[in-house]
Design a protein around this motif. Sequence first.
Motif, PDB file in Angstrom:
ATOM      1  N   GLY A  18       1.026  -0.873   0.163  1.00 39.03           N
ATOM      2  CA  GLY A  18       0.005  -0.061  -0.147  1.00 39.03           C
ATOM      3  C   GLY A  18       0.527   1.715  -0.481  1.00 39.03           C
ATOM      4  O   GLY A  18       0.512   2.122  -0.800  1.00 39.03           O
ATOM      5  N   ALA A  19       2.084   0.754   0.761  1.00 41.17           N
ATOM      6  CA  ALA A  19       2.749   2.712   0.723  1.00 41.17           C
ATOM      7  C   ALA A  19       3.732   2.359  -0.613  1.00 41.17           C
ATOM      8  O   ALA A  19       3.803   3.234  -0.929  1.00 41.17           O
ATOM      9  CB  ALA A  19       3.782   2.176   2.037  1.00 41.17           C
ATOM     10  N   GLN A  20       3.678   1.126  -1.513  1.00 44.29           N
ATOM     11  CA  GLN A  20       4.225   1.210  -2.556  1.00 44.29           C
ATOM     12  C   GLN A  20       3.910   2.238  -3.579  1.00 44.29           C
ATOM     13  O   GLN A  20       3.864   2.648  -4.408  1.00 44.29           O
ATOM     14  CB  GLN A  20       4.591   0.487  -2.975  1.00 44.29           C
ATOM     15  N   ASP A  60     -10.134  11.292  -9.056  1.00 42.66           N
ATOM     16  CA  ASP A  60     -10.679  12.349  -7.740  1.00 42.66           C
ATOM     17  C   ASP A  60      -9.806  13.518  -7.622  1.00 42.66           C
ATOM     18  O   ASP A  60      -8.227  13.399  -7.053  1.00 42.66           O
ATOM     19  CB  ASP A  60     -10.492  11.455  -6.257  1.00 42.66           C
ATOM     20  N   PRO A  61     -10.116  14.851  -7.733  1.00 45.65           N
ATOM     21  CA  PRO A  61      -9.191  15.891  -7.505  1.00 45.65           C
ATOM     22  C   PRO A  61      -8.067  15.465  -5.684  1.00 45.65           C
ATOM     23  O   PRO A  61      -7.179  16.688  -5.999  1.00 45.65           O
ATOM     24  CB  PRO A  61      -9.810  17.023  -7.548  1.00 45.65           C
ATOM     25  N   ALA A  62      -8.882  15.241  -5.310  1.00 43.90           N
ATOM     26  CA  ALA A  62      -8.128  15.007  -4.179  1.00 43.90           C
ATOM     27  C   ALA A  62      -7.479  14.188  -3.328  1.00 43.90           C
ATOM     28  O   ALA A  62      -6.934  13.640  -3.099  1.00 43.90           O
ATOM     29  CB  ALA A  62      -9.720  15.153  -3.010  1.00 43.90           C
ATOM     30  N   ALA A  63      -6.921  13.024  -4.821  1.00 45.71           N
ATOM     31  CA  ALA A  63      -6.448  11.863  -4.730  1.00 45.71           C
ATOM     32  C   ALA A  63      -5.168  12.082  -3.914  1.00 45.71           C
ATOM     33  O   ALA A  63      -4.974  11.241  -3.137  1.00 45.71           O
ATOM     34  CB  ALA A  63      -6.384  11.053  -5.674  1.00 45.71           C
ATOM     35  N   PRO A  64      -4.133  13.350  -4.500  1.00 46.50           N
ATOM     36  CA  PRO A  64      -3.112  13.046  -4.064  1.00 46.50           C
ATOM     37  C   PRO A  64      -3.258  13.692  -2.258  1.00 46.50           C
ATOM     38  O   PRO A  64      -1.512  12.719  -1.446  1.00 46.50           O
ATOM     39  CB  PRO A  64      -2.386  14.658  -4.618  1.00 46.50           C
ATOM     40  N   LEU A  65      -3.764  14.563  -2.176  1.00 48.40           N
ATOM     41  CA  LEU A  65      -4.273  14.110  -0.664  1.00 48.40           C
ATOM     42  C   LEU A  65      -3.982  13.383   0.502  1.00 48.40           C
ATOM     43  O   LEU A  65      -3.380  12.726   1.026  1.00 48.40           O
ATOM     44  CB  LEU A  65      -4.754  15.676   0.011  1.00 48.40           C
ATOM     45  N   GLY A  66      -5.154  12.042  -0.629  1.00 46.43           N
ATOM     46  CA  GLY A  66      -4.941  10.971  -0.280  1.00 46.43           C
ATOM     47  C   GLY A  66      -3.998   9.841  -0.113  1.00 46.43           C
ATOM     48  O   GLY A  66      -4.295   8.719   0.364  1.00 46.43           O
ATOM     49  N   ASP A  67      -3.914  10.265  -1.512  1.00 41.58           N
ATOM     50  CA  ASP A  67      -2.463   9.109  -1.410  1.00 41.58           C
ATOM     51  C   ASP A  67      -1.552   9.400  -0.422  1.00 41.58           C
ATOM     52  O   ASP A  67      -0.693   8.595   0.767  1.00 41.58           O
ATOM     53  CB  ASP A  67      -1.844   9.464  -2.774  1.00 41.58           C
ATOM     54  N   LEU A  68      -1.109  10.716   0.233  1.00 41.45           N
ATOM     55  CA  LEU A  68      -0.373  11.373   0.952  1.00 41.45           C
ATOM     56  C   LEU A  68      -1.396  10.315   2.448  1.00 41.45           C
ATOM     57  O   LEU A  68       0.071   9.700   3.831  1.00 41.45           O
ATOM     58  CB  LEU A  68      -0.172  12.647   1.179  1.00 41.45           C
ATOM     59  N   LEU A  69      -2.116  10.369   2.990  1.00 42.11           N
ATOM     60  CA  LEU A  69      -2.219   9.947   4.154  1.00 42.11           C
ATOM     61  C   LEU A  69      -2.645   8.893   4.159  1.00 42.11           C
ATOM     62  O   LEU A  69      -2.356   7.740   4.960  1.00 42.11           O
ATOM     63  CB  LEU A  69      -4.035  10.581   3.640  1.00 42.11           C
ATOM     64  N   ALA A  70      -2.770   7.923   3.229  1.00 44.79           N
ATOM     65  CA  ALA A  70      -3.312   6.744   3.215  1.00 44.79           C
ATOM     66  C   ALA A  70      -1.480   5.815   3.102  1.00 44.79           C
ATOM     67  O   ALA A  70      -1.656   4.910   3.860  1.00 44.79           O
ATOM     68  CB  ALA A  70      -3.364   5.899   1.253  1.00 44.79           C
ATOM     69  N   ALA A  71      -0.548   6.642   2.599  1.00 39.39           N
ATOM     70  CA  ALA A  71       1.042   6.188   2.978  1.00 39.39           C
ATOM     71  C   ALA A  71       1.629   6.339   4.504  1.00 39.39           C
ATOM     72  O   ALA A  71       1.558   5.019   4.919  1.00 39.39           O
ATOM     73  CB  ALA A  71       1.787   7.299   2.722  1.00 39.39           C
ATOM     74  N   ALA A  73      -1.176   6.125   6.862  1.00 39.63           N
ATOM     75  CA  ALA A  73      -1.974   5.165   7.878  1.00 39.63           C
ATOM     76  C   ALA A  73      -1.026   3.844   6.960  1.00 39.63           C
ATOM     77  O   ALA A  73      -0.985   2.232   8.108  1.00 39.63           O
ATOM     78  CB  ALA A  73      -3.361   5.101   6.636  1.00 39.63           C
ATOM     79  N   GLU A  74      -0.085   3.683   5.691  1.00 36.38           N
ATOM     80  CA  GLU A  74      -0.159   1.839   5.649  1.00 36.38           C
ATOM     81  C   GLU A  74       1.323   1.870   6.912  1.00 36.38           C
ATOM     82  O   GLU A  74       1.432   0.491   7.360  1.00 36.38           O
ATOM     83  CB  GLU A  74       0.858   1.995   4.373  1.00 36.38           C
ATOM     84  N   VAL A  75       2.224   2.795   6.694  1.00 33.41           N
ATOM     85  CA  VAL A  75       3.053   2.723   8.136  1.00 33.41           C
ATOM     86  C   VAL A  75       2.371   2.251   9.646  1.00 33.41           C
ATOM     87  O   VAL A  75       3.078   1.887   9.833  1.00 33.41           O
ATOM     88  CB  VAL A  75       3.601   4.493   8.123  1.00 33.41           C
ATOM     89  N   VAL A  76       1.690   2.984   9.568  1.00 35.39           N
ATOM     90  CA  VAL A  76       1.046   2.629  10.899  1.00 35.39           C
ATOM     91  C   VAL A  76       0.585   1.386  11.201  1.00 35.39           C
ATOM     92  O   VAL A  76       0.202   0.104  11.977  1.00 35.39           O
ATOM     93  CB  VAL A  76      -0.166   3.771  11.475  1.00 35.39           C
ATOM     94  N   ALA A  77       0.201   0.597  10.085  1.00 34.60           N
ATOM     95  CA  ALA A  77      -0.474  -1.294   9.723  1.00 34.60           C
ATOM     96  C   ALA A  77       0.724  -1.588   9.798  1.00 34.60           C
ATOM     97  O   ALA A  77       0.357  -2.482  10.936  1.00 34.60           O
ATOM     98  CB  ALA A  77      -1.242  -0.964   9.072  1.00 34.60           C
ATOM     99  N   PHE A  78       1.967  -1.374   9.382  1.00 39.13           N
ATOM    100  CA  PHE A  78       3.302  -1.848   9.456  1.00 39.13           C
ATOM    101  C   PHE A  78       3.070  -2.435  10.962  1.00 39.13           C
ATOM    102  O   PHE A  78       4.016  -3.059  11.046  1.00 39.13           O
ATOM    103  CB  PHE A  78       3.916  -1.131   9.077  1.00 39.13           C
TER     104      PHE A  78
END
Length: 100
Positions: A18-20, A60-71, A73-78
């Motif tokens: 997910g981070a990748q 989605d125009p907000a996708a870049p922000l979502g990608d940063l937040l997802a990254a 969240a993936e660090v926290v999940a790991f």
Amino acid sequence: MNDVTGIALSGMRAAQRGAQVAAHNVANLATADAPRLQLQREAAAQGGVETRVIPASDADPAAPLGDLLAAKAEVVAFAANAALIRREDQMLGSLLDRQS
């Protein structure tokens, strides 16, 4: 490897992937032909999670922000899955110490 460790390891692999995917999307923001990707997760039959990278279906125009937040969240999940493996190892060590 027991079930808990296998499930946690699959969670760590999913978080890494997910981070990748998030990194790919952020790195390619200025590349017109680069497709946005998303990670699809499914429960594995034997426990844990299986992942598959697929093209994102929306623009989605907000996708870049979502990608940063997802990254993030993936660090926290790991980290959470790694902590589970460490704790299980500690518990097993304590059990073995008591039986010795």
